[in-house]
Write a protein that holds these residues in place. Structure first.
Motif, PDB file in Angstrom:
ATOM      1  N   MET A 121       0.821  -1.211   0.000  1.00 37.70           N
ATOM      2  CA  MET A 121       0.000   0.000   0.000  1.00 37.70           C
ATOM      3  C   MET A 121       0.857   1.264   0.000  1.00 37.70           C
ATOM      4  N   ARG A 122       2.004   1.213   0.656  1.00 32.99           N
ATOM      5  CA  ARG A 122       2.891   2.374   0.653  1.00 32.99           C
ATOM      6  C   ARG A 122       3.445   2.651  -0.741  1.00 32.99           C
ATOM      7  N   TRP A 130      -8.953   3.308  -3.010  1.00 36.45           N
ATOM      8  CA  TRP A 130     -10.120   3.199  -2.157  1.00 36.45           C
ATOM      9  C   TRP A 130     -10.617   1.762  -2.180  1.00 36.45           C
ATOM     10  N   PHE A 131     -11.161   1.341  -1.071  1.00 36.97           N
ATOM     11  CA  PHE A 131     -11.679  -0.020  -0.980  1.00 36.97           C
ATOM     12  C   PHE A 131     -13.048  -0.015  -0.313  1.00 36.97           C
ATOM     13  N   GLY A 132     -13.911  -0.911  -0.763  1.00 37.63           N
ATOM     14  CA  GLY A 132     -15.164  -1.184  -0.071  1.00 37.63           C
ATOM     15  C   GLY A 132     -15.158  -2.652   0.325  1.00 37.63           C
ATOM     16  N   ILE A 206     -19.325  -2.255   4.568  1.00 42.23           N
ATOM     17  CA  ILE A 206     -18.367  -1.336   5.167  1.00 42.23           C
ATOM     18  C   ILE A 206     -18.104  -0.210   4.178  1.00 42.23           C
ATOM     19  N   GLU A 207     -18.107   1.020   4.673  1.00 43.73           N
ATOM     20  CA  GLU A 207     -17.920   2.174   3.798  1.00 43.73           C
ATOM     21  C   GLU A 207     -16.583   2.117   3.077  1.00 43.73           C
ATOM     22  N   GLN A 208     -16.550   2.724   1.923  1.00 43.15           N
ATOM     23  CA  GLN A 208     -15.283   2.870   1.235  1.00 43.15           C
ATOM     24  C   GLN A 208     -14.377   3.768   2.057  1.00 43.15           C
ATOM     25  N   TYR A 209     -13.083   3.476   2.020  1.00 39.52           N
ATOM     26  CA  TYR A 209     -12.162   4.280   2.804  1.00 39.52           C
ATOM     27  C   TYR A 209     -10.793   4.254   2.144  1.00 39.52           C
ATOM     28  N   HIS A 210      -9.967   5.245   2.484  1.00 33.52           N
ATOM     29  CA  HIS A 210      -8.575   5.221   2.069  1.00 33.52           C
ATOM     30  C   HIS A 210      -7.888   4.098   2.832  1.00 33.52           C
ATOM     31  N   ILE A 211      -7.301   3.147   2.122  1.00 33.66           N
ATOM     32  CA  ILE A 211      -6.766   1.962   2.764  1.00 33.66           C
ATOM     33  C   ILE A 211      -5.650   2.320   3.738  1.00 33.66           C
ATOM     34  N   TYR A 212      -4.904   3.398   3.477  1.00 29.83           N
ATOM     35  CA  TYR A 212      -3.772   3.676   4.359  1.00 29.83           C
ATOM     36  C   TYR A 212      -4.200   4.135   5.730  1.00 29.83           C
ATOM     37  N   ILE A 213      -5.458   4.550   5.892  1.00 27.62           N
ATOM     38  CA  ILE A 213      -5.939   4.936   7.210  1.00 27.62           C
ATOM     39  C   ILE A 213      -5.956   3.731   8.134  1.00 27.62           C
TER      40      ILE A 213
END
Length: 218
Positions: A121-122, A130-132, A206-213
């Motif tokens: 991911m880095r 983004w992932f859902g 689950i909501e989509q989110y920035h994976i790095y969070i």
């Protein structure tokens, strides 16, 4: 339906103690994936005050020889906090702490899939992927039998259960609603749920989110 011995304990007695003040201190339950790669383990420690971020949480350790993660001759394993949520079971100021596992030499444990995922991911961090996610689950009794199914048979054929309404179609609705509310309380980015095609089967969105969070601390 088979149940555990713990189900027979008087929950009202426990609740009397759960309502006692904590003297300004907090309980942090550290949670990790064991050597099976599927099962969870946990242990709780007392903190002098409520942690505000993951950085406020200390590293911890455990005996990996008892979790299928190390040999008995060198069994120290490290718990590295990577995500923190409000605890819907013990409630504020207590926390649930998700951890990754390092071996005695600080190298990732074999079941620490997060370590490699974080490296990948880095590499694409500037692309902001983004992932859902959908989480499907089936409610089971302690003997592995699906909740609400006939003991020696099967429920009716699929058709009325998907997004079903009513006690004869939406099995275990109380558990689903409690789970949903617990996720919202904890801060999990859940955006919906519905009954699936099989009785006692449900799905969470689950909501989509920035994976790095979630993959590593920012």
């Amino acid at each position: 339906m088979a149940t555990s011995a713990s189900s027979k304990l008087n929950k009202a007695v426990k609740q009397q103690y759960m309502e006692l003040p904590q003297g300004g201190r907090a309980q942090a339950m550290y949670i990790w994936v064991d050597g099976s790669g599927e099962e969870l383990r946990c242990k709780t420690r007392t903190l002098d005050s409520e942690p505000k971020t993951v950085d406020d949480l200390p590293e911890w350790n455990f005996d990996g020889s008892s979790t299928f993660q190390s040999e008995g001759s060198n069994s120290d394993m490290f718990l590295i906090p990577v995500a923190m949520f409000r605890d819907p079971f013990r409630r504020d100021p207590n926390k649930l702490v998700l951890c990754e596992v390092l071996k005695y030499n600080r190298k990732p444990a074999e079941t620490n899939q997060r370590f490699m995922c974080k490296q990948i991911m880095r590499m694409v961090d500037s692309s902001e992927p983004w992932f859902g996610m959908e989480q499907e689950y089936t409610l089971l009794s302690t003997d592995g039998h699906p909740f609400g199914w006939p003991t020696n048979g099967f429920p009716g054929p699929q058709g009325p259960y998907y997004c079903g309404v009513g006690a004869d179609k939406a099995y275990g609705r109380d558990i689903v609603e409690a789970h949903y509310r617990a996720c919202l309380y904890a801060g999990v980015q859940i955006c919906g749920t519905n009954a699936e095609v099989m009785p006692a089967q449900n799905i969470n969105h689950i909501e989509q989110y920035h994976i790095y969070i979630y993959i590593y601390k920012t």
